[in-house]
Scaffold this motif. Structure first.
Motif, mmCIF file in Angstrom:
data_model
loop_
_atom_site.group_PDB
_atom_site.id
_atom_site.type_symbol
_atom_site.label_atom_id
_atom_site.label_comp_id
_atom_site.label_asym_id
_atom_site.label_seq_id
_atom_site.Cartn_x
_atom_site.Cartn_y
_atom_site.Cartn_z
ATOM 1 N N PRO A 138 6.676 -3.579 -26.572
ATOM 2 C CA PRO A 138 7.246 -4.935 -26.677
ATOM 3 C C PRO A 138 8.055 -5.177 -27.942
ATOM 4 C CG PRO A 138 4.969 -5.008 -25.914
ATOM 5 C CD PRO A 138 5.229 -3.592 -26.329
ATOM 6 N N SER A 139 7.740 -4.452 -29.016
ATOM 7 C CA SER A 139 8.467 -4.688 -30.266
ATOM 8 C C SER A 139 9.858 -4.063 -30.271
ATOM 9 C CB SER A 139 7.658 -4.143 -31.460
ATOM 10 O OG SER A 139 7.486 -2.738 -31.335
ATOM 11 N N SER A 140 10.094 -3.081 -29.390
ATOM 12 C CA SER A 140 11.379 -2.379 -29.435
ATOM 13 C C SER A 140 12.080 -2.260 -28.084
ATOM 14 C CB SER A 140 11.179 -0.969 -30.013
ATOM 15 O OG SER A 140 10.242 -0.238 -29.241
ATOM 16 N N LEU A 141 11.399 -2.541 -26.993
ATOM 17 C CA LEU A 141 12.003 -2.428 -25.666
ATOM 18 C C LEU A 141 11.902 -3.762 -24.932
ATOM 19 C CD1 LEU A 141 10.623 1.017 -24.387
ATOM 20 C CD2 LEU A 141 12.941 0.516 -25.208
ATOM 21 N N PRO A 142 12.929 -4.120 -24.172
ATOM 22 C CA PRO A 142 12.865 -5.378 -23.424
ATOM 23 C C PRO A 142 11.925 -5.268 -22.234
ATOM 24 C CG PRO A 142 14.826 -4.165 -22.808
ATOM 25 C CD PRO A 142 14.190 -3.382 -23.935
ATOM 26 N N LEU A 143 11.465 -6.407 -21.752
ATOM 27 C CA LEU A 143 10.785 -6.429 -20.465
ATOM 28 C C LEU A 143 11.746 -5.910 -19.399
ATOM 29 C CD1 LEU A 143 9.151 -9.983 -20.543
ATOM 30 C CD2 LEU A 143 8.035 -7.810 -21.063
ATOM 31 N N LYS A 144 11.213 -5.272 -18.384
ATOM 32 C CA LYS A 144 12.078 -4.814 -17.289
ATOM 33 C C LYS A 144 12.821 -5.992 -16.671
ATOM 34 C CE LYS A 144 8.737 -2.655 -15.092
ATOM 35 N NZ LYS A 144 8.087 -1.937 -13.992
ATOM 36 N N ARG A 145 12.132 -7.125 -16.526
ATOM 37 C CA ARG A 145 12.776 -8.312 -15.963
ATOM 38 C C ARG A 145 13.952 -8.776 -16.806
ATOM 39 N NH1 ARG A 145 9.509 -13.543 -16.833
ATOM 40 N NH2 ARG A 145 10.367 -13.058 -18.890
ATOM 41 N N ASP A 146 13.775 -8.786 -18.126
ATOM 42 C CA ASP A 146 14.853 -9.255 -18.995
ATOM 43 C C ASP A 146 16.065 -8.327 -18.938
ATOM 44 O OD1 ASP A 146 13.090 -11.234 -19.619
ATOM 45 O OD2 ASP A 146 12.766 -10.630 -21.701
ATOM 46 N N ARG A 147 15.834 -7.002 -18.842
ATOM 47 C CA ARG A 147 16.967 -6.091 -18.725
ATOM 48 C C ARG A 147 17.662 -6.274 -17.375
ATOM 49 N NH1 ARG A 147 18.881 -1.584 -21.259
ATOM 50 N NH2 ARG A 147 18.367 -2.869 -23.076
ATOM 51 N N ALA A 148 16.879 -6.494 -16.307
ATOM 52 C CA ALA A 148 17.477 -6.725 -14.988
ATOM 53 C C ALA A 148 18.359 -7.963 -15.011
ATOM 54 C CB ALA A 148 16.375 -6.872 -13.927
ATOM 55 N N ILE A 149 17.862 -9.035 -15.627
ATOM 56 C CA ILE A 149 18.639 -10.269 -15.697
ATOM 57 C C ILE A 149 19.889 -10.069 -16.540
ATOM 58 C CG2 ILE A 149 18.622 -12.631 -16.600
ATOM 59 C CD1 ILE A 149 15.693 -12.819 -15.754
ATOM 60 N N LEU A 150 19.748 -9.374 -17.663
ATOM 61 C CA LEU A 150 20.907 -9.114 -18.523
ATOM 62 C C LEU A 150 22.005 -8.390 -17.746
ATOM 63 C CD1 LEU A 150 22.224 -9.053 -21.366
ATOM 64 C CD2 LEU A 150 21.054 -6.869 -21.728
ATOM 65 N N LEU A 151 21.633 -7.373 -16.988
ATOM 66 C CA LEU A 151 22.629 -6.616 -16.227
ATOM 67 C C LEU A 151 23.270 -7.472 -15.141
ATOM 68 C CD1 LEU A 151 20.847 -3.150 -15.917
ATOM 69 C CD2 LEU A 151 22.905 -3.667 -17.224
ATOM 70 N N LEU A 152 22.482 -8.294 -14.479
ATOM 71 C CA LEU A 152 23.054 -9.145 -13.428
ATOM 72 C C LEU A 152 23.970 -10.216 -14.015
ATOM 73 C CD1 LEU A 152 20.088 -9.636 -10.925
ATOM 74 C CD2 LEU A 152 22.055 -8.105 -10.736
ATOM 75 N N LEU A 153 23.580 -10.813 -15.127
ATOM 76 C CA LEU A 153 24.442 -11.813 -15.756
ATOM 77 C C LEU A 153 25.738 -11.173 -16.246
ATOM 78 C CD1 LEU A 153 21.905 -13.942 -17.844
ATOM 79 C CD2 LEU A 153 22.817 -14.425 -15.572
ATOM 80 N N ALA A 154 25.632 -9.981 -16.817
ATOM 81 C CA ALA A 154 26.833 -9.278 -17.281
ATOM 82 C C ALA A 154 27.728 -8.911 -16.099
ATOM 83 C CB ALA A 154 26.442 -8.035 -18.070
ATOM 84 N N ALA A 155 27.111 -8.463 -14.998
ATOM 85 C CA ALA A 155 27.900 -8.139 -13.808
ATOM 86 C C ALA A 155 28.596 -9.384 -13.271
ATOM 87 C CB ALA A 155 26.997 -7.536 -12.733
ATOM 88 N N ALA A 156 27.890 -10.513 -13.251
ATOM 89 C CA ALA A 156 28.489 -11.760 -12.778
ATOM 90 C C ALA A 156 29.676 -12.156 -13.644
ATOM 91 C CB ALA A 156 27.438 -12.873 -12.764
ATOM 92 N N SER A 157 29.515 -12.046 -14.956
ATOM 93 C CA SER A 157 30.609 -12.387 -15.872
ATOM 94 C C SER A 157 31.805 -11.465 -15.662
ATOM 95 C CB SER A 157 30.110 -12.303 -17.313
ATOM 96 O OG SER A 157 31.126 -12.647 -18.229
ATOM 97 N N LEU A 158 31.537 -10.180 -15.481
ATOM 98 C CA LEU A 158 32.615 -9.214 -15.261
ATOM 99 C C LEU A 158 33.325 -9.486 -13.939
ATOM 100 C CD1 LEU A 158 33.898 -6.658 -16.528
ATOM 101 C CD2 LEU A 158 32.307 -5.308 -15.146
ATOM 102 N N LEU A 159 32.559 -9.792 -12.910
ATOM 103 C CA LEU A 159 33.156 -10.079 -11.601
ATOM 104 C C LEU A 159 33.980 -11.362 -11.642
ATOM 105 C CD1 LEU A 159 30.084 -9.145 -9.406
ATOM 106 C CD2 LEU A 159 32.316 -8.013 -9.324
ATOM 107 N N GLU A 160 33.497 -12.361 -12.379
ATOM 108 C CA GLU A 160 34.253 -13.614 -12.505
ATOM 109 C C GLU A 160 35.602 -13.348 -13.177
ATOM 110 O OE1 GLU A 160 33.102 -18.068 -13.896
ATOM 111 O OE2 GLU A 160 32.968 -16.529 -15.461
ATOM 112 N N ARG A 161 35.606 -12.470 -14.163
ATOM 113 C CA ARG A 161 36.857 -12.133 -14.850
ATOM 114 C C ARG A 161 37.877 -11.511 -13.903
ATOM 115 N NH1 ARG A 161 36.525 -11.222 -20.616
ATOM 116 N NH2 ARG A 161 34.544 -11.956 -21.439
ATOM 117 N N SER A 162 37.392 -10.771 -12.894
ATOM 118 C CA SER A 162 38.309 -10.116 -11.960
ATOM 119 C C SER A 162 38.594 -10.972 -10.729
ATOM 120 C CB SER A 162 37.735 -8.765 -11.525
ATOM 121 O OG SER A 162 36.512 -8.921 -10.838
ATOM 122 N N GLY A 163 38.150 -12.221 -10.758
ATOM 123 C CA GLY A 163 38.489 -13.151 -9.690
ATOM 124 C C GLY A 163 37.571 -13.120 -8.480
ATOM 125 N N GLU A 164 36.423 -12.459 -8.587
ATOM 126 C CA GLU A 164 35.498 -12.406 -7.464
ATOM 127 C C GLU A 164 34.561 -13.613 -7.489
ATOM 128 O OE1 GLU A 164 36.283 -10.291 -5.438
ATOM 129 O OE2 GLU A 164 36.841 -8.389 -6.352
#
Length: 336
Positions: A138-164
């Motif tokens: 916990p002191s050095s690695l994220p929860l699996k859930r938090d990494r999953a959310i981070l990747l999905l939010l980043a994917a959403a932001s990237l897709l929005e940039r490309s007009g999807e």
């Protein structure tokens, strides 16, 4: 004399308990059947998630901006505005499509092509089940859930940039995003916080119907019975949905780095497991893990999905770049 029992938790260990007991004599008869899991704990984690999202959103947008800087547009011909290439004019080509300036530089007529800008809807699914609320460090690695959310939010932001267009999927179907004109990552984060408050423990989509020819990004540890995972992959394929599967793995789930007598706590009502001399199980564990990974990949790719394991100790930006390549590869052949 029995050693002190170090405490560790993680759904993958409990999910493999039966296989480990039959695979290695050292582990037979050492399981201690205890039931864990508490609605109060889940409610507390929902509150924690809501607090965490405020930091995940800007981090996701930063990762998306980094990846976007190294990407090109949708590299195929279409009715957009961004220049893609010149090509020789074909017989019967309308005169209005010929680029006379480029054609004047040679003895052929050339047509100016632009990149396609047909928007399509990309659906996102995040596994919010209890096994995702875990980190081996916990002191050095994220929860699996938090990494999953981070990747999905980043994917959403990237897709929005490309007009999807981007939509979130709940266990009950496509979820409504909060109204407004804010950035897509912020709106999806608010919707995820609302879903987490429902304390739904569903690890996989069940019965959700998505439009044919759509694409779905799944972020999950896939710690559900193998039959349920295989059924999901096949149902999505049969309905014309192409999935991009991000399997979120804590490095301890991959390497089993423990030694001595270890107490593994079940996170989703599995019996707890106490194993002596865990290091002696590592070769069998590695073989079981590798076989399951190979089976998941074979079934996923056989259903025309993409399968991308991602460990929480590796770069989120690299995972997003690979996911973007998978999405771009399928955009050209699907229907908008």
């Amino acid at each position: 004399m029995a050693q002190d029992t170090p405490s560790s938790s993680g759904g993958f260990f409990s999910r493999l308990a039966d296989k480990l007991r039959s695979a290695s004599p050292a582990s037979r008869g050492d399981a201690d059947a205890l039931i864990s899991g508490s609605p109060a704990v889940l409610a507390s984690e929902a509150d924690r998630l809501a607090a965490t999202l405020s930091s995940l959103v800007p981090e996701a947008e930063r990762i998306a901006a980094t990846v976007a800087a190294g990407l090109h547009g949708q590299r195929r011909s279409g009715p957009g505005e961004t220049f893609w290439q010149y090509r020789p004019a074909l017989p019967g080509e309308p005169v209005t499509r010929i680029d006379w300036r480029q054609s004047a530089r040679s003895h052929k007529a050339y047509v100016r092509e632009t990149e396609a800008e047909h928007a399509q809807t990309i659906y996102l699914w995040c596994d919010l089940s209890p096994s995702m609320v875990w980190s081996s460090q916990p002191s050095s690695l994220p929860l699996k859930r938090d990494r999953a959310i981070l990747l999905l939010l980043a994917a959403a932001s990237l897709l929005e940039r490309s007009g999807e267009r981007v939509r979130l999927v709940s266990p009950y179907g496509p979820a409504d995003l909060p109204p407004g004109s804010g950035r897509i990552a912020s709106r999806i984060a608010l919707a995820l916080a609302s879903l987490a408050q429902q304390s739904d423990e569903t690890a996989l989509l069940k019965g959700t119907v998505l439009p044919p020819h759509s694409q779905l990004i799944i972020a999950s540890d896939l710690l559900a019975p193998d039959e349920d995972v295989m059924t999901l992959f096949r149902q999505l394929s049969g309905s014309g949905v192409r999935a991009h599967i991000l399997q979120i793995i804590d490095p301890a789930e991959r390497d089993l780095p423990y030694a001595g007598r270890v107490h593994f706590e079940g996170l989703e009502n599995e019996p707890d497991l106490i194993l002596p001399a865990v290091e002696t199980l590592r070769p069998e564990y590695d073989a079981i893990f590798a076989r399951r990974q190979a089976r998941l990949r074979t079934i996923a790719e056989g259903c025309r999905h993409t399968f991308q394991p991602h460990q929480t100790d590796t770069s989120a930006a690299s995972a997003l770049l690979s996911l973007s390549a998978s999405l771009s590869g399928h955009r050209g052949g699907g229907r908008p």
